[in-house]
Motif scaffolding. Structure first.
Motif, short mmCIF file in Angstrom:
data_model
loop_
_atom_site.label_atom_id
_atom_site.label_comp_id
_atom_site.label_asym_id
_atom_site.label_seq_id
_atom_site.Cartn_x
_atom_site.Cartn_y
_atom_site.Cartn_z
N GLY A 137 8.42 -12.09 8.07
CA GLY A 137 7.36 -12.42 7.88
C GLY A 137 6.08 -11.27 7.79
N LEU A 138 5.55 -11.01 7.02
CA LEU A 138 4.50 -10.14 6.66
C LEU A 138 3.43 -10.26 7.58
CD1 LEU A 138 4.80 -9.12 3.01
CD2 LEU A 138 6.31 -8.49 4.66
N ARG A 139 2.91 -9.12 8.34
CA ARG A 139 1.87 -9.19 9.06
C ARG A 139 0.57 -8.38 8.51
NH1 ARG A 139 2.18 -11.96 13.89
NH2 ARG A 139 4.17 -12.49 14.57
N LEU A 140 -0.72 -8.86 8.81
CA LEU A 140 -1.72 -7.88 8.22
C LEU A 140 -1.75 -6.60 9.07
CD1 LEU A 140 -4.87 -10.56 8.41
CD2 LEU A 140 -3.77 -9.26 6.39
N GLY A 141 -1.93 -5.43 8.29
CA GLY A 141 -1.66 -4.03 8.91
C GLY A 141 -0.48 -3.43 9.22
N ASP A 142 0.65 -4.16 8.91
CA ASP A 142 2.12 -3.58 9.27
C ASP A 142 1.99 -2.47 7.84
OD1 ASP A 142 2.57 -5.09 11.16
OD2 ASP A 142 4.10 -6.38 9.92
N THR A 143 2.78 -1.29 8.34
CA THR A 143 3.17 -0.34 7.49
C THR A 143 4.59 -0.54 6.93
OG1 THR A 143 1.67 1.05 8.64
CG2 THR A 143 3.37 2.22 7.23
N TRP A 144 4.74 -0.52 5.81
CA TRP A 144 6.12 -0.77 5.21
C TRP A 144 6.64 0.58 4.86
CZ3 TRP A 144 9.20 -4.68 5.86
CH2 TRP A 144 8.55 -5.78 6.43
N LEU A 145 7.75 1.22 4.93
CA LEU A 145 8.18 2.52 4.57
C LEU A 145 9.67 2.28 4.01
CD1 LEU A 145 7.26 4.58 7.75
CD2 LEU A 145 6.08 4.67 5.28
N ALA A 146 9.84 3.02 2.86
CA ALA A 146 11.16 3.37 2.51
C ALA A 146 11.91 3.97 3.55
CB ALA A 146 11.35 4.17 1.12
N ALA A 147 13.07 3.75 3.66
CA ALA A 147 14.10 4.18 4.31
C ALA A 147 14.50 5.68 4.33
CB ALA A 147 15.47 3.68 4.60
N SER A 148 14.10 6.15 3.07
CA SER A 148 14.20 7.60 2.95
C SER A 148 13.25 8.18 2.03
CB SER A 148 15.68 7.72 2.13
OG SER A 148 15.91 7.15 1.09
N PRO A 149 13.09 9.45 2.07
CA PRO A 149 11.86 10.03 1.09
C PRO A 149 12.20 9.90 -0.40
CG PRO A 149 12.36 11.60 2.67
CD PRO A 149 13.43 10.53 2.88
N GLY A 150 11.19 9.78 -1.19
CA GLY A 150 11.30 9.98 -2.78
C GLY A 150 9.93 9.93 -3.27
N GLN A 151 10.13 9.34 -4.65
CA GLN A 151 8.79 9.62 -5.33
C GLN A 151 8.10 8.09 -6.02
OE1 GLN A 151 10.10 13.07 -7.82
NE2 GLN A 151 7.82 12.88 -8.04
N VAL A 152 9.21 7.39 -6.17
CA VAL A 152 8.57 6.09 -6.88
C VAL A 152 9.46 4.85 -6.05
CG1 VAL A 152 8.63 4.50 -9.03
CG2 VAL A 152 8.50 6.88 -8.96
N LEU A 153 8.35 4.04 -5.37
CA LEU A 153 9.03 3.00 -4.73
C LEU A 153 8.45 1.84 -5.40
CD1 LEU A 153 10.21 1.48 -2.06
CD2 LEU A 153 8.15 1.71 -0.95
N GLN A 154 9.58 0.70 -5.74
CA GLN A 154 9.37 -0.52 -6.35
C GLN A 154 9.55 -1.57 -5.45
OE1 GLN A 154 11.53 0.58 -10.17
NE2 GLN A 154 9.44 0.08 -11.10
#
Length: 165
Positions: A117-134
């Protein structure tokens, strides 16, 4: 008319702009319109059809890519008129390749795999660096049976803000 408006905000401090490229959020659709709603039979709760919105975070150079979801909340759900909206994350791609999303729930807390479940204010990050996250964002709107007891017509609206990191 009942609708959910999805807004974007690209915000970076001067310090983060110096260290990383700027990022912007783009959405496949900025609003979900459920039209005129009619009470379900037997004074039951109403649940709208599941909707999917494609969220794209595009950065000018490779860096840690992510986003924060914000809005008026009711615990693990977002407010929608007299009801609520439940959100879930679907598949995610970073620079065209599948990627795991990690949730950072707050200072000192561990990161978790996406899918819960998603909670207000959570930060979601890709597991590795990059330029375009979809990322696919699944949205389900609900109104309780009590919402149909109103005598007058009213508009059920909700708003969700997606901010790039």
């Amino acid at each position: 008319m009942s609708s959910i408006r999805i807004a974007t905000l690209a915000a970076c401090s001067a310090l983060s702009l110096a260290a990383h490229g700027a990022c912007e959020v783009h959405l496949s659709q900025r609003a979900l319109d459920y039209g005129a709603l009619h009470p379900p039979a037997h004074q039951q709760a109403w649940q709208g059809p599941a909707q999917t919105v494609q969220v794209t975070v595009r950065c000018t150079q490779p860096q840690p890519v992510g986003f924060v979801l914000a809005g008026d909340g009711l615990g693990d759900e977002w407010a929608f008129g007299g009801g609520s909206v439940r959100l879930a994350l679907g598949e995610a791609w970073l620079d065209g390749q599948p990627v795991a999303l990690l949730r950072r729930a707050g200072k000192g807390q561990a990161e978790h795999q996406a899918g819960t479940g998603l909670r207000l204010g959570d930060t979601w990050l890709a597991a590795s660096p990059g330029q375009v996250l979809q990322v696919q964002l699944f949205i389900e709107a609900r109104l309780p049976a009590e919402a149909w007891q109103a005598r007058d017509r009213y508009q059920a609206r909700g708003e969700l803000l997606i901010r790039a990191l």
